[in-house]
Design a protein around this motif. Sequence first.
Motif, PDB file in Angstrom:
ATOM      1  N   GLN A  83       0.812  -1.216   0.000  1.00 39.85           N
ATOM      2  CA  GLN A  83       0.000   0.000   0.000  1.00 39.85           C
ATOM      3  C   GLN A  83       0.847   1.269   0.000  1.00 39.85           C
ATOM      4  N   LYS A  84       2.041   1.211   0.572  1.00 39.16           N
ATOM      5  CA  LYS A  84       2.875   2.411   0.658  1.00 39.16           C
ATOM      6  C   LYS A  84       4.339   1.991   0.594  1.00 39.16           C
ATOM      7  N   VAL A  85       5.148   2.830  -0.033  1.00 39.54           N
ATOM      8  CA  VAL A  85       6.598   2.606  -0.111  1.00 39.54           C
ATOM      9  C   VAL A  85       7.295   3.819   0.480  1.00 39.54           C
ATOM     10  N   GLY A  86       8.198   3.570   1.417  1.00 39.36           N
ATOM     11  CA  GLY A  86       8.997   4.640   2.005  1.00 39.36           C
ATOM     12  C   GLY A  86      10.440   4.493   1.540  1.00 39.36           C
ATOM     13  N   ARG A  87      10.992   5.540   0.985  1.00 36.90           N
ATOM     14  CA  ARG A  87      12.371   5.497   0.491  1.00 36.90           C
ATOM     15  C   ARG A  87      13.247   6.368   1.393  1.00 36.90           C
ATOM     16  N   HIS A  88      14.325   5.775   1.870  1.00 40.23           N
ATOM     17  CA  HIS A  88      15.267   6.453   2.752  1.00 40.23           C
ATOM     18  C   HIS A  88      16.668   6.208   2.205  1.00 40.23           C
ATOM     19  N   THR A  89      17.661   6.826   2.822  1.00 38.46           N
ATOM     20  CA  THR A  89      19.039   6.614   2.409  1.00 38.46           C
ATOM     21  C   THR A  89      19.420   5.160   2.683  1.00 38.46           C
ATOM     22  N   ASN A  90      19.736   4.408   1.645  1.00 39.47           N
ATOM     23  CA  ASN A  90      20.152   3.001   1.729  1.00 39.47           C
ATOM     24  C   ASN A  90      19.102   2.078   2.341  1.00 39.47           C
ATOM     25  N   ARG A  91      17.813   2.451   2.289  1.00 42.42           N
ATOM     26  CA  ARG A  91      16.778   1.597   2.854  1.00 42.42           C
ATOM     27  C   ARG A  91      15.453   1.849   2.136  1.00 42.42           C
ATOM     28  N   THR A  92      14.704   0.778   1.916  1.00 38.64           N
ATOM     29  CA  THR A  92      13.370   0.883   1.338  1.00 38.64           C
ATOM     30  C   THR A  92      12.395   0.191   2.278  1.00 38.64           C
ATOM     31  N   ASP A  93      11.313   0.888   2.639  1.00 40.41           N
ATOM     32  CA  ASP A  93      10.279   0.334   3.516  1.00 40.41           C
ATOM     33  C   ASP A  93       9.025   0.069   2.695  1.00 40.41           C
ATOM     34  N   PHE A  94       8.492  -1.146   2.817  1.00 42.42           N
ATOM     35  CA  PHE A  94       7.230  -1.514   2.171  1.00 42.42           C
ATOM     36  C   PHE A  94       6.191  -1.721   3.264  1.00 42.42           C
ATOM     37  N   TYR A  95       5.016  -1.109   3.102  1.00 42.49           N
ATOM     38  CA  TYR A  95       3.954  -1.199   4.094  1.00 42.49           C
ATOM     39  C   TYR A  95       2.804  -2.035   3.534  1.00 42.49           C
ATOM     40  N   ILE A  96       2.415  -3.070   4.279  1.00 39.29           N
ATOM     41  CA  ILE A  96       1.282  -3.924   3.928  1.00 39.29           C
ATOM     42  C   ILE A  96       0.219  -3.698   5.001  1.00 39.29           C
ATOM     43  N   ILE A  97      -0.914  -3.139   4.620  1.00 38.60           N
ATOM     44  CA  ILE A  97      -1.989  -2.841   5.564  1.00 38.60           C
ATOM     45  C   ILE A  97      -2.934  -4.033   5.632  1.00 38.60           C
ATOM     46  N   HIS A  98      -3.193  -4.517   6.864  1.00 35.85           N
ATOM     47  CA  HIS A  98      -4.090  -5.667   7.056  1.00 35.85           C
ATOM     48  C   HIS A  98      -5.515  -5.228   7.367  1.00 35.85           C
ATOM     49  N   GLY A  99      -5.680  -4.105   8.024  1.00 31.97           N
ATOM     50  CA  GLY A  99      -7.024  -3.634   8.352  1.00 31.97           C
ATOM     51  C   GLY A  99      -6.958  -2.499   9.347  1.00 31.97           C
ATOM     52  N   GLU A 100      -8.099  -1.867   9.554  1.00 30.77           N
ATOM     53  CA  GLU A 100      -8.183  -0.765  10.501  1.00 30.77           C
ATOM     54  C   GLU A 100      -8.367  -1.302  11.896  1.00 30.77           C
ATOM     55  N   VAL A 101      -7.703  -0.667  12.868  1.00 25.50           N
ATOM     56  CA  VAL A 101      -7.844  -1.038  14.274  1.00 25.50           C
ATOM     57  C   VAL A 101      -8.981  -0.205  14.849  1.00 25.50           C
ATOM     58  N   ILE A 102      -9.987  -0.885  15.398  1.00 24.07           N
ATOM     59  CA  ILE A 102     -11.152  -0.195  15.951  1.00 24.07           C
ATOM     60  C   ILE A 102     -11.208  -0.502  17.437  1.00 24.07           C
ATOM     61  N   PHE A 103     -11.209   0.556  18.237  1.00 26.98           N
ATOM     62  CA  PHE A 103     -11.294   0.405  19.701  1.00 26.98           C
ATOM     63  C   PHE A 103     -12.741   0.573  20.125  1.00 26.98           C
ATOM     64  N   HIS A 104     -13.207  -0.348  20.937  1.00 21.06           N
ATOM     65  CA  HIS A 104     -14.553  -0.253  21.484  1.00 21.06           C
ATOM     66  C   HIS A 104     -14.419   0.149  22.933  1.00 21.06           C
ATOM     67  N   GLY A 105     -15.027   1.253  23.276  1.00 21.97           N
ATOM     68  CA  GLY A 105     -14.824   1.712  24.635  1.00 21.97           C
ATOM     69  C   GLY A 105     -16.033   2.137  25.250  1.00 21.97           C
TER      70      GLY A 105
END
Length: 105
Positions: A83-105
Amino acid sequence: MRYDTQVLLLTKAQDEDPDGLDHSIKYASQTVKANVKRANLTLANGQMYDATVVRCFGEYTADAIGFIGEYNADDESTIHQIQKVGRHTNRTDFYIIHGEVIFHG
């Protein structure tokens, strides 16, 4: 940071026969070492998501991620879309989103 997990970076391959009837997506894979962490990400609007962050040392490009021991080229449920790619110096971050966190309070 330790890069102790091997993952498959999957890139969509070109269609070998664009005039044919089989238009299923085929992936080319590249095995790399990565740091894989499960985390909750909070966006600026306050929404929180359950995500897996795959950090690779170096500059990489991928359309999806496959995990060693789980990935099967014939089973789409083992292919994790990025879903998202983060590019940094000498590093690449890949983000895989599984779902939204819903708090019941």
